[in-house]
Design an enzyme around this catalytic site. Structure first.
Site, short mmCIF file in Angstrom:
data_model
loop_
_atom_site.label_atom_id
_atom_site.label_comp_id
_atom_site.label_asym_id
_atom_site.label_seq_id
_atom_site.Cartn_x
_atom_site.Cartn_y
_atom_site.Cartn_z
N SER A 88 0.81 -1.23 0.00
CA SER A 88 0.00 0.00 0.00
C SER A 88 0.84 1.27 0.00
CB SER A 88 -0.97 -0.02 1.19
OG SER A 88 -0.29 -0.24 2.39
N LYS A 119 2.27 -5.31 3.35
CA LYS A 119 3.36 -4.39 3.67
C LYS A 119 2.83 -2.97 3.55
CE LYS A 119 6.64 -1.95 1.78
NZ LYS A 119 6.68 -0.95 2.84
N SER A 142 3.54 3.97 -6.96
CA SER A 142 4.08 4.58 -8.17
C SER A 142 4.23 3.56 -9.30
CB SER A 142 5.44 5.22 -7.86
OG SER A 142 6.33 4.21 -7.49
N GLU A 161 -2.77 -0.03 -9.24
CA GLU A 161 -3.21 1.32 -9.58
C GLU A 161 -2.02 2.23 -9.30
OE1 GLU A 161 -5.78 1.79 -11.24
OE2 GLU A 161 -6.68 -0.17 -10.92
N CYS A 197 -3.37 10.61 -6.16
CA CYS A 197 -3.03 10.14 -7.50
C CYS A 197 -3.84 10.89 -8.53
CB CYS A 197 -3.27 8.65 -7.60
SG CYS A 197 -4.90 8.22 -7.01
#
Ligand code: NAD
Length: 541
Positions: free
Chosen positions: A187, A212, A266, A293, A327
């Site tokens: 995440s 994680k 990213s 994503e 984002c």
């Protein structure tokens, strides 16, 4: 054993509370902010329900006051990553066989706990650890997080009810099996709701997860683990292992039981993960599902017929709320020469008004960016623009990291449609504007489509509805979430399922039903009621 047919209708979205002075929610939140600000907690790994302390530690600090330590967290080494995989695989034996309605009951209880008893806890930890103001925390760690959990139960119910046709003499059905292994949930720092959703969606569908969290979102993410436990999530279904992505990733990728990666972050990190999976592809029991994503270079395209005030609001809030670290934040704008002076004037007026500072003061509209690396990166883009011959800073441009990582809302105006900051994701409060000649509309729409590698979000502003339709059509692949006369950010679960393609990810649409389908392996079962016994067809007799 049970023969009930349950109903999980689409829920109402969790209402966004107002936090007016003196309101119950404001009093509770302020008390919780104060409480968390006065303590320093220890965050262990949680593997198979057990707290593990490795002694290899890092600090969680307030981005807006980086000398203030909120927590010390333990980092996983290779041994603990393997332990987490083993614990997940052990828990899988029971969880994958647990009735989905029981799983949904736990998920819905988590939602209710976050919406009620722990709303102040998750919001305060998100505010302090990730530097969000009240509103930004409320729409993330309370409302969106709760919406993901509740909507997913309705979506799961829809998926499970998609069944094939049966004919006389046979019964056909589809069983939606969980993946055959574990899911690696990885995440980002910027949304507590996404951090929750990345493991909880696969978990609802019967999977187990090794999670994680981002090292800059550990405080809120750790509290989520405690809430999961209180809601009755069995030990080992989600295993929480903070630490270095590279160290953890190496062990995960080498596991034959890796069945899926649920990632938000990213594009560069996702590319690394994809490459590592490719390198190990012959070793896996099953082809891992890769759902990512990733980054964006989200745009506002302004047609000459646009309402200037609406554009100003969209540009300012779309680019600068949560310091541009969504984002979906607007980070480039194409504005016609005829409107630009008045748009700029409007943005300047807002910028002159807003306050920047600590999250504890509700009058601060802008808080800090997440950490020093991010701060330095954003500052380097601002410096680049200051020294460029084809760009100038027209709003903001200041930054200071002496107390917290503060960057002023900044607008760069460029004459170059390929300027560095109009192409690359910066992930900070920086909007780059290309001002076009009104009669060069088509060429500029092409720049918008082709300049950046991303395809996440975008919007068009205009009162000329036919022109808007044409631009919408020309920008068909430029964004997975497209907005008309609205800013390109602020997607709501169930209303605007979210995700993009090109370099922005696999577009599996979090907050909609399609994402859930990635976490199941359908098995179709045909039962014949009276099996034939004679091999001969009728005409052969
Ligand atoms: P990031 O890629 O730096 O980190 C994401 C996670 O991956 C973190 O937990 C990190 O520790 C881990 N990681 C980093 N390198 C790794 C490696 N080599 N192996 C394994 N794990 C590794 O992203 P971030 O800075 O936390 O988040 C910001 C990014 O996320 C932006 O690019 C933003 O656009 C994107 N984002 C996208 C969406 C979306 O829905 N498209 C939503 C939120 C954020």
């Amino acid at each position: 054993m049970n023969n009930q047919i349950y109903s999980f209708p689409l829920p109402q979205n969790e209402p966004v509370k107002g936090y007016l002075k003196g309101s119950a929610e404001r009093i509770a939140l302020e008390a919780e902010l104060e409480r968390q600000s006065k303590i320093e907690i220890e965050v262990p790994l949680i593997i198979g329900g057990k707290e593990i302390r490795t002694g290899n530690t890092g600090k969680v600090v307030m981005p807006h006051n980086h000398k203030h330590v909120l927590a010390t967290y333990h980092k996983a080494g290779e041994k603990e990553v393997q332990m987490a995989i083993d614990a997940a695989m052990e828990a899988r034996k029971v969880w994958s066989e647990t009735p989905w309605t029981t799983r949904a009951a736990i998920i819905l209880k988590i939602a209710d706990l976050v919406a009620g008893k722990y709303r102040a806890l998750v919001n305060a930890s998100t505010m302090l650890g990730q530097s969000k103001n009240i509103f930004q925390a409320e729409i993330d760690s309370a409302c969106e997080l709760v919406d993901f959990l509740r909507y997913n139960c309705a979506f799961a119910s829809q998926i499970y009810s998609i069944q094939p046709k049966s004919a006389y003499g046979q019964i056909n059905s589809t069983e939606y099996r969980p993946l055959e292994g574990f899911v690696f949930a990885l995440s980002p720092f910027n949304f507590t709701s996404i951090a929750s959703n990345l493991s909880m969606t696969p978990v609802l569908m019967g999977n187990v997860a090794v999670w994680k969290p981002s090292t800059t979102a550990i405080l809120s993410n750790y509290y989520l683990m405690k809430i999961y436990k209180e809601a009755g999530l069995p030990d080992g279904v989600v295993n929480f292992i903070p630490g270095s992505g590279a160290t953890i990733g190496k062990v995960i990728m080498a596991s034959k039981d890796l069945a899926g990666i649920h990632f938000t972050g990213s594009s560069a990190t996702f590319n690394t993960l994809w490459t590592q999976v490719g390198d190990n592809i012959a070793n896996y029991k099953t082809y891992p599902r890769l759902v990512g994503e990733t980054g964006g270079k989200d745009f506002i395209f302004v047609h000459p017929s646009a309402d200037v005030k609406a554009v100003v609001h969209a540009a300012f809030t779309g680019a600068f709320e949560f310091q541009g670290q969504k984002c979906s934040a607007a980070s480039r704008m194409y504005a016609p020469k005829s409107l630009w002076p008045s748009i700029l004037e409007g943005i300047k007026a807002f910028a002159a008004e807003v306050k920047m500072g600590d999250v504890a003061d509700p009058m601060n509209f802008i808080n800090a960016v997440i950490d020093e690396t991010s701060f330095d990166n954003i500052a380097s883009y601002i410096e680049y623009a200051k020294s460029a011959s084809d760009a100038k800073i027209v709003v903001g441009g200041g930054y200071d990291k002496s107390v917290g990582y503060f960057v002023q809302p900044t607008v760069i105006e460029t004459t170059n449609p390929q300027f560095k900051s109009i192409k690359e994701e910066i992930f900070g409060p920086v909007l780059t504007v290309y001002v076009y000649d009104d009669d060069k509309l088509e060429e500029t729409v092409r720049f918008c489509d082709e300049t950046s590698p991303y395809g996440l979000t975008g919007s068009v502003f205009g009162q000329d509805r036919l022109a808007v339709e044409k631009i919408t059509s020309d920008l068909r692949y430029a964004a997975g979430n497209f907005y008309v006369n609205d800013r390109p950010t602020g997607a709501v679960v169930g209303m605007q399922p979210f995700g993009g393609s090109r370099a922005s990810g696999t577009n599996d649409k979090a907050g909609g039903p399609f994402n859930l389908i990635r976490w199941v392996l359908p098995r179709v079962i045909k039962e014949t009621l009276v099996p034939p016994t004679d091999y001969r067809y009728g005409y052969m007799k």
